[in-house]
Design a protein around this motif. Sequence first.
Motif, PDB file in Angstrom:
ATOM      1  N   GLU A  87       5.012   8.324  -5.366  1.00  0.00           N
ATOM      2  CA  GLU A  87       5.835   7.631  -4.381  1.00  0.00           C
ATOM      3  C   GLU A  87       4.965   7.251  -3.188  1.00  0.00           C
ATOM      4  O   GLU A  87       4.315   8.102  -2.588  1.00  0.00           O
ATOM      5  CB  GLU A  87       6.980   8.537  -3.930  1.00  0.00           C
ATOM      6  CG  GLU A  87       7.995   7.825  -3.086  1.00  0.00           C
ATOM      7  CD  GLU A  87       9.227   8.692  -2.845  1.00  0.00           C
ATOM      8  OE1 GLU A  87       9.696   8.680  -1.708  1.00  0.00           O
ATOM      9  OE2 GLU A  87       9.686   9.368  -3.786  1.00  0.00           O
ATOM     10  N   LEU A  88       4.953   5.972  -2.875  1.00  0.00           N
ATOM     11  CA  LEU A  88       4.177   5.454  -1.738  1.00  0.00           C
ATOM     12  C   LEU A  88       5.138   4.907  -0.696  1.00  0.00           C
ATOM     13  O   LEU A  88       6.001   4.091  -1.007  1.00  0.00           O
ATOM     14  CB  LEU A  88       3.232   4.333  -2.192  1.00  0.00           C
ATOM     15  CG  LEU A  88       2.186   4.680  -3.252  1.00  0.00           C
ATOM     16  CD1 LEU A  88       1.479   3.416  -3.696  1.00  0.00           C
ATOM     17  CD2 LEU A  88       1.210   5.681  -2.711  1.00  0.00           C
ATOM     18  N   GLU A  89       4.985   5.379   0.541  1.00  0.00           N
ATOM     19  CA  GLU A  89       5.769   4.819   1.639  1.00  0.00           C
ATOM     20  C   GLU A  89       4.799   4.013   2.495  1.00  0.00           C
ATOM     21  O   GLU A  89       3.805   4.539   2.983  1.00  0.00           O
ATOM     22  CB  GLU A  89       6.423   5.919   2.459  1.00  0.00           C
ATOM     23  CG  GLU A  89       7.392   5.372   3.474  1.00  0.00           C
ATOM     24  CD  GLU A  89       8.194   6.468   4.143  1.00  0.00           C
ATOM     25  OE1 GLU A  89       8.566   6.261   5.288  1.00  0.00           O
ATOM     26  OE2 GLU A  89       8.429   7.521   3.519  1.00  0.00           O
ATOM     27  N   ILE A  90       5.112   2.745   2.666  1.00  0.00           N
ATOM     28  CA  ILE A  90       4.186   1.846   3.340  1.00  0.00           C
ATOM     29  C   ILE A  90       4.759   1.486   4.706  1.00  0.00           C
ATOM     30  O   ILE A  90       5.778   0.792   4.812  1.00  0.00           O
ATOM     31  CB  ILE A  90       3.931   0.585   2.494  1.00  0.00           C
ATOM     32  CG1 ILE A  90       3.398   1.017   1.125  1.00  0.00           C
ATOM     33  CG2 ILE A  90       2.965  -0.353   3.196  1.00  0.00           C
ATOM     34  CD1 ILE A  90       3.336  -0.053   0.116  1.00  0.00           C
ATOM     35  N   ALA A  91       4.065   1.977   5.744  1.00  0.00           N
ATOM     36  CA  ALA A  91       4.389   1.697   7.144  1.00  0.00           C
ATOM     37  C   ALA A  91       5.854   1.926   7.454  1.00  0.00           C
ATOM     38  O   ALA A  91       6.419   1.263   8.327  1.00  0.00           O
ATOM     39  CB  ALA A  91       3.970   0.267   7.504  1.00  0.00           C
ATOM     40  N   ARG A  95       9.224   1.545   0.207  1.00  0.00           N
ATOM     41  CA  ARG A  95       8.854   2.690  -0.620  1.00  0.00           C
ATOM     42  C   ARG A  95       8.646   2.187  -2.044  1.00  0.00           C
ATOM     43  O   ARG A  95       9.483   1.463  -2.586  1.00  0.00           O
ATOM     44  CB  ARG A  95       9.980   3.708  -0.575  1.00  0.00           C
ATOM     45  CG  ARG A  95       9.605   5.023  -1.196  1.00  0.00           C
ATOM     46  CD  ARG A  95      10.691   6.031  -0.986  1.00  0.00           C
ATOM     47  NE  ARG A  95      10.699   6.412   0.429  1.00  0.00           N
ATOM     48  CZ  ARG A  95      11.600   7.198   0.980  1.00  0.00           C
ATOM     49  NH1 ARG A  95      12.578   7.680   0.253  1.00  0.00           N
ATOM     50  NH2 ARG A  95      11.541   7.508   2.247  1.00  0.00           N
ATOM     51  N   LEU A  96       7.538   2.601  -2.652  1.00  0.00           N
ATOM     52  CA  LEU A  96       7.200   2.184  -4.010  1.00  0.00           C
ATOM     53  C   LEU A  96       7.111   3.445  -4.875  1.00  0.00           C
ATOM     54  O   LEU A  96       6.380   4.371  -4.558  1.00  0.00           O
ATOM     55  CB  LEU A  96       5.860   1.432  -4.013  1.00  0.00           C
ATOM     56  CG  LEU A  96       5.307   1.011  -5.370  1.00  0.00           C
ATOM     57  CD1 LEU A  96       6.220  -0.008  -6.038  1.00  0.00           C
ATOM     58  CD2 LEU A  96       3.913   0.441  -5.211  1.00  0.00           C
ATOM     59  N   ARG A  97       7.861   3.453  -5.969  1.00  0.00           N
ATOM     60  CA  ARG A  97       7.828   4.586  -6.908  1.00  0.00           C
ATOM     61  C   ARG A  97       7.218   4.092  -8.214  1.00  0.00           C
ATOM     62  O   ARG A  97       7.732   3.181  -8.847  1.00  0.00           O
ATOM     63  CB  ARG A  97       9.222   5.118  -7.167  1.00  0.00           C
ATOM     64  CG  ARG A  97       9.802   5.772  -5.958  1.00  0.00           C
ATOM     65  CD  ARG A  97      11.151   6.338  -6.279  1.00  0.00           C
ATOM     66  NE  ARG A  97      11.695   6.938  -5.078  1.00  0.00           N
ATOM     67  CZ  ARG A  97      12.780   7.659  -5.049  1.00  0.00           C
ATOM     68  NH1 ARG A  97      13.454   7.879  -6.162  1.00  0.00           N
ATOM     69  NH2 ARG A  97      13.208   8.172  -3.927  1.00  0.00           N
ATOM     70  N   THR A 102       2.689   5.026 -16.014  1.00  0.00           N
ATOM     71  CA  THR A 102       2.212   3.660 -15.762  1.00  0.00           C
ATOM     72  C   THR A 102       0.690   3.629 -15.835  1.00  0.00           C
ATOM     73  O   THR A 102       0.023   4.473 -15.237  1.00  0.00           O
ATOM     74  CB  THR A 102       2.652   3.184 -14.363  1.00  0.00           C
ATOM     75  OG1 THR A 102       4.069   3.309 -14.273  1.00  0.00           O
ATOM     76  CG2 THR A 102       2.253   1.746 -14.113  1.00  0.00           C
ATOM     77  N   PRO A 103       0.111   2.656 -16.547  1.00  0.00           N
ATOM     78  CA  PRO A 103      -1.348   2.554 -16.606  1.00  0.00           C
ATOM     79  C   PRO A 103      -1.920   2.301 -15.201  1.00  0.00           C
ATOM     80  O   PRO A 103      -1.306   1.602 -14.385  1.00  0.00           O
ATOM     81  CB  PRO A 103      -1.598   1.347 -17.507  1.00  0.00           C
ATOM     82  CG  PRO A 103      -0.330   1.152 -18.265  1.00  0.00           C
ATOM     83  CD  PRO A 103       0.760   1.674 -17.408  1.00  0.00           C
TER      84      PRO A 103
END
Length: 116
Positions: A87-91, A95-97, A102-103
């Motif tokens: 999980e990436l939270e950008i600024a 939010r990207l999960r 996933t390759p």
Amino acid sequence: MSQMTLLTGPERRRRWSEEDQCRILSAALAPGSTVAAVARQYDVATSLIYKWRRTMRARETGFAEVVVVPDEPVAASVPVAPPAVIELEIAGKMRLRIPLTTPPTLAAAMVKALGV
């Protein structure tokens, strides 16, 4: 002087009962015994003992009965964990999960597409 058995009539074969077969087989399979010695003792051909053994094994290794029952819902006592993700939270804006399956090249392309 040896003993001789004279078989008369239309039937020239001996019929062995299942109890006799089991007794002879158990003697032949006993530790330290040999099929040839047991065959001589009971006046049976060694090939007949091997045939009885194959027949008994075929009966023992036959198919087992299988019973299929419908699935019943099982109440889980332990809460199920969510699937593993990155999980990436950008600024603080988005939010990207990304699932762990996933390759890496696809995950990198998704991050790059967001302009990060």
